[in-house]
Design a protein around this motif. Structure first.
Motif, PDB file in Angstrom:
ATOM      1  N   SER A   1      26.212  81.396  65.063  1.00  0.00           N
ATOM      2  CA  SER A   1      27.292  81.632  66.026  1.00  0.00           C
ATOM      3  C   SER A   1      26.802  82.562  67.126  1.00  0.00           C
ATOM      4  CB  SER A   1      28.532  82.225  65.353  1.00  0.00           C
ATOM      5  OG  SER A   1      28.343  83.589  65.080  1.00  0.00           O
ATOM      6  N   VAL A   2      27.530  82.600  68.243  1.00  0.00           N
ATOM      7  CA  VAL A   2      27.141  83.457  69.374  1.00  0.00           C
ATOM      8  C   VAL A   2      27.341  84.927  69.062  1.00  0.00           C
ATOM      9  CG1 VAL A   2      27.461  81.760  71.193  1.00  0.00           C
ATOM     10  CG2 VAL A   2      29.390  83.163  70.479  1.00  0.00           C
ATOM     11  N   THR A   3      28.036  85.234  67.981  1.00  0.00           N
ATOM     12  CA  THR A   3      28.238  86.628  67.592  1.00  0.00           C
ATOM     13  C   THR A   3      27.238  87.064  66.524  1.00  0.00           C
ATOM     14  OG1 THR A   3      29.883  85.974  65.946  1.00  0.00           O
ATOM     15  CG2 THR A   3      30.693  86.560  68.141  1.00  0.00           C
ATOM     16  N   GLY A   4      26.266  86.200  66.227  1.00  0.00           N
ATOM     17  CA  GLY A   4      25.266  86.546  65.223  1.00  0.00           C
ATOM     18  C   GLY A   4      25.801  86.468  63.811  1.00  0.00           C
ATOM     19  N   GLY A   5      26.642  85.493  63.524  1.00  0.00           N
ATOM     20  CA  GLY A   5      27.290  85.348  62.219  1.00  0.00           C
ATOM     21  C   GLY A   5      26.343  85.221  61.054  1.00  0.00           C
ATOM     22  N   GLY A   6      25.688  84.091  60.917  1.00  0.00           N
ATOM     23  CA  GLY A   6      24.755  83.845  59.833  1.00  0.00           C
ATOM     24  C   GLY A   6      23.419  83.416  60.390  1.00  0.00           C
ATOM     25  N   ARG A   7      22.401  83.549  59.582  1.00  0.00           N
ATOM     26  CA  ARG A   7      21.055  83.184  60.028  1.00  0.00           C
ATOM     27  C   ARG A   7      20.504  82.062  59.174  1.00  0.00           C
ATOM     28  NH1 ARG A   7      18.214  89.038  61.060  1.00  0.00           N
ATOM     29  NH2 ARG A   7      19.463  89.523  62.897  1.00  0.00           N
ATOM     30  N   VAL A   8      19.716  81.204  59.818  1.00  0.00           N
ATOM     31  CA  VAL A   8      18.994  80.148  59.114  1.00  0.00           C
ATOM     32  C   VAL A   8      17.532  80.182  59.541  1.00  0.00           C
ATOM     33  CG1 VAL A   8      20.999  78.637  58.812  1.00  0.00           C
ATOM     34  CG2 VAL A   8      19.605  78.399  60.853  1.00  0.00           C
ATOM     35  N   LEU A   9      16.656  79.824  58.629  1.00  0.00           N
ATOM     36  CA  LEU A   9      15.218  79.785  58.867  1.00  0.00           C
ATOM     37  C   LEU A   9      14.785  78.335  59.022  1.00  0.00           C
ATOM     38  CD1 LEU A   9      12.372  81.121  58.867  1.00  0.00           C
ATOM     39  CD2 LEU A   9      12.390  80.807  56.367  1.00  0.00           C
ATOM     40  N   VAL A  10      14.076  78.020  60.104  1.00  0.00           N
ATOM     41  CA  VAL A  10      13.576  76.661  60.338  1.00  0.00           C
ATOM     42  C   VAL A  10      12.323  76.461  59.481  1.00  0.00           C
ATOM     43  CG1 VAL A  10      12.701  75.033  62.049  1.00  0.00           C
ATOM     44  CG2 VAL A  10      14.484  76.679  62.700  1.00  0.00           C
ATOM     45  N   VAL A  11      12.417  75.543  58.506  1.00  0.00           N
ATOM     46  CA  VAL A  11      11.292  75.281  57.597  1.00  0.00           C
ATOM     47  C   VAL A  11      10.686  73.901  57.811  1.00  0.00           C
ATOM     48  CG1 VAL A  11      12.088  76.915  55.853  1.00  0.00           C
ATOM     49  CG2 VAL A  11      12.823  74.530  55.720  1.00  0.00           C
ATOM     50  N   GLY A  12      11.297  73.088  58.660  1.00  0.00           N
ATOM     51  CA  GLY A  12      10.766  71.765  58.961  1.00  0.00           C
ATOM     52  C   GLY A  12      11.332  71.238  60.264  1.00  0.00           C
ATOM     53  N   LEU A  13      10.531  70.425  60.952  1.00  0.00           N
ATOM     54  CA  LEU A  13      10.934  69.801  62.217  1.00  0.00           C
ATOM     55  C   LEU A  13      10.432  68.368  62.234  1.00  0.00           C
ATOM     56  CD1 LEU A  13       9.785  72.605  64.666  1.00  0.00           C
ATOM     57  CD2 LEU A  13      12.138  71.962  64.248  1.00  0.00           C
ATOM     58  N   ALA A  14      11.237  67.473  62.774  1.00  0.00           N
ATOM     59  CA  ALA A  14      10.815  66.089  62.932  1.00  0.00           C
ATOM     60  C   ALA A  14      11.422  65.518  64.207  1.00  0.00           C
ATOM     61  CB  ALA A  14      11.249  65.251  61.738  1.00  0.00           C
ATOM     62  N   THR A  15      10.661  64.655  64.873  1.00  0.00           N
ATOM     63  CA  THR A  15      11.148  63.939  66.037  1.00  0.00           C
ATOM     64  C   THR A  15      10.443  62.588  66.093  1.00  0.00           C
ATOM     65  OG1 THR A  15      11.572  64.073  68.426  1.00  0.00           O
ATOM     66  CG2 THR A  15       9.487  65.006  67.637  1.00  0.00           C
ATOM     67  N   TYR A  16      11.160  61.573  66.488  1.00  0.00           N
ATOM     68  CA  TYR A  16      10.610  60.221  66.583  1.00  0.00           C
ATOM     69  C   TYR A  16       9.902  59.796  65.294  1.00  0.00           C
ATOM     70  CZ  TYR A  16      11.640  61.042  71.461  1.00  0.00           C
ATOM     71  OH  TYR A  16      12.286  61.358  72.635  1.00  0.00           O
ATOM     72  N   GLY A  17      10.467  60.171  64.150  1.00  0.00           N
ATOM     73  CA  GLY A  17       9.930  59.768  62.862  1.00  0.00           C
ATOM     74  C   GLY A  17       8.677  60.495  62.419  1.00  0.00           C
ATOM     75  N   ARG A  18       8.299  61.566  63.122  1.00  0.00           N
ATOM     76  CA  ARG A  18       7.084  62.322  62.771  1.00  0.00           C
ATOM     77  C   ARG A  18       7.401  63.802  62.640  1.00  0.00           C
ATOM     78  NH1 ARG A  18       2.301  59.265  64.112  1.00  0.00           N
ATOM     79  NH2 ARG A  18       2.921  57.364  65.173  1.00  0.00           N
ATOM     80  N   THR A  19       6.707  64.466  61.719  1.00  0.00           N
ATOM     81  CA  THR A  19       6.878  65.907  61.591  1.00  0.00           C
ATOM     82  C   THR A  19       6.086  66.608  62.689  1.00  0.00           C
ATOM     83  OG1 THR A  19       5.038  66.094  60.043  1.00  0.00           O
ATOM     84  CG2 THR A  19       7.248  65.785  59.097  1.00  0.00           C
ATOM     85  N   THR A  20       6.535  67.803  63.041  1.00  0.00           N
ATOM     86  CA  THR A  20       5.901  68.566  64.101  1.00  0.00           C
ATOM     87  C   THR A  20       6.109  70.052  63.861  1.00  0.00           C
ATOM     88  OG1 THR A  20       5.782  68.836  66.501  1.00  0.00           O
ATOM     89  CG2 THR A  20       7.957  68.420  65.586  1.00  0.00           C
ATOM     90  N   ASP A  21       5.367  70.881  64.574  1.00  0.00           N
ATOM     91  CA  ASP A  21       5.523  72.335  64.475  1.00  0.00           C
ATOM     92  C   ASP A  21       6.418  72.887  65.562  1.00  0.00           C
ATOM     93  OD1 ASP A  21       3.753  72.317  62.350  1.00  0.00           O
ATOM     94  OD2 ASP A  21       2.030  72.880  63.561  1.00  0.00           O
ATOM     95  N   LEU A  22       6.689  72.069  66.599  1.00  0.00           N
ATOM     96  CA  LEU A  22       7.469  72.522  67.746  1.00  0.00           C
ATOM     97  C   LEU A  22       8.337  71.391  68.267  1.00  0.00           C
ATOM     98  CD1 LEU A  22       7.984  74.703  70.007  1.00  0.00           C
ATOM     99  CD2 LEU A  22       6.155  73.550  71.282  1.00  0.00           C
ATOM    100  N   LEU A  23       9.607  71.690  68.470  1.00  0.00           N
ATOM    101  CA  LEU A  23      10.520  70.764  69.131  1.00  0.00           C
ATOM    102  C   LEU A  23      10.795  71.370  70.502  1.00  0.00           C
ATOM    103  CD1 LEU A  23      12.081  68.141  68.538  1.00  0.00           C
ATOM    104  CD2 LEU A  23      14.030  69.565  67.926  1.00  0.00           C
ATOM    105  N   SER A  24      10.242  70.758  71.529  1.00  0.00           N
ATOM    106  CA  SER A  24      10.345  71.308  72.885  1.00  0.00           C
ATOM    107  C   SER A  24      11.747  71.135  73.454  1.00  0.00           C
ATOM    108  CB  SER A  24       9.337  70.633  73.817  1.00  0.00           C
ATOM    109  OG  SER A  24       8.029  70.891  73.391  1.00  0.00           O
ATOM    110  N   LYS A  25      12.055  71.984  74.421  1.00  0.00           N
ATOM    111  CA  LYS A  25      13.339  71.979  75.113  1.00  0.00           C
ATOM    112  C   LYS A  25      13.702  70.565  75.562  1.00  0.00           C
ATOM    113  CE  LYS A  25      15.518  74.133  79.103  1.00  0.00           C
ATOM    114  NZ  LYS A  25      15.340  75.109  80.166  1.00  0.00           N
ATOM    115  N   MET A  26      14.929  70.152  75.267  1.00  0.00           N
ATOM    116  CA  MET A  26      15.556  68.880  75.617  1.00  0.00           C
ATOM    117  C   MET A  26      15.096  67.692  74.766  1.00  0.00           C
ATOM    118  SD  MET A  26      17.754  70.128  77.460  1.00  0.00           S
ATOM    119  CE  MET A  26      18.701  68.656  77.685  1.00  0.00           C
ATOM    120  N   MET A  27      14.247  67.906  73.766  1.00  0.00           N
ATOM    121  CA  MET A  27      13.879  66.831  72.849  1.00  0.00           C
ATOM    122  C   MET A  27      14.946  66.700  71.763  1.00  0.00           C
ATOM    123  SD  MET A  27       9.783  67.250  72.277  1.00  0.00           S
ATOM    124  CE  MET A  27       9.680  65.772  71.279  1.00  0.00           C
TER     125      MET A  27
END
Length: 85
Positions: free
Chosen positions: A38-64
């Protein structure tokens, strides 16, 4: 100050107790990032995985589009994830 980092289009609990969050990045999102539910800093989550276009990645760039795998507590419904700036 918090800025929208990821717009949530879908949210699903995984078998391993993590969350699969589909949508669009508004900022660069990388493995290991900690995002707020939330915008008030409610809860936190840790990003442990990313995928785009059916492939895993280390970075999801802005607007993807893609899927984040996160660990942490999420209250449904969730419209966005935020980064502290």
């Amino acid at each position: 100050m918090y800025e929208q980092a990821f717009e949530v289009a879908s949210l699903e609990r995984t078998d391993g107790g993590q969350w699969s969050v589909g949508g669009r990045a508004h900022l660069d999102v990388a493995l290991g990032d900690v995002l707020e539910t939330s915008v008030t800093g409610g809860g936190r989550v840790l990003v442990v995985g990313l995928a785009t276009y059916g492939r895993t990645t280390d970075l999801l760039s802005k607007m993807m589009t893609g899927t984040l795998i996160v660990e942490g507590e999420i209250q449904e419904p969730l419209a966005a994830l935020f980064a502290q700036r």
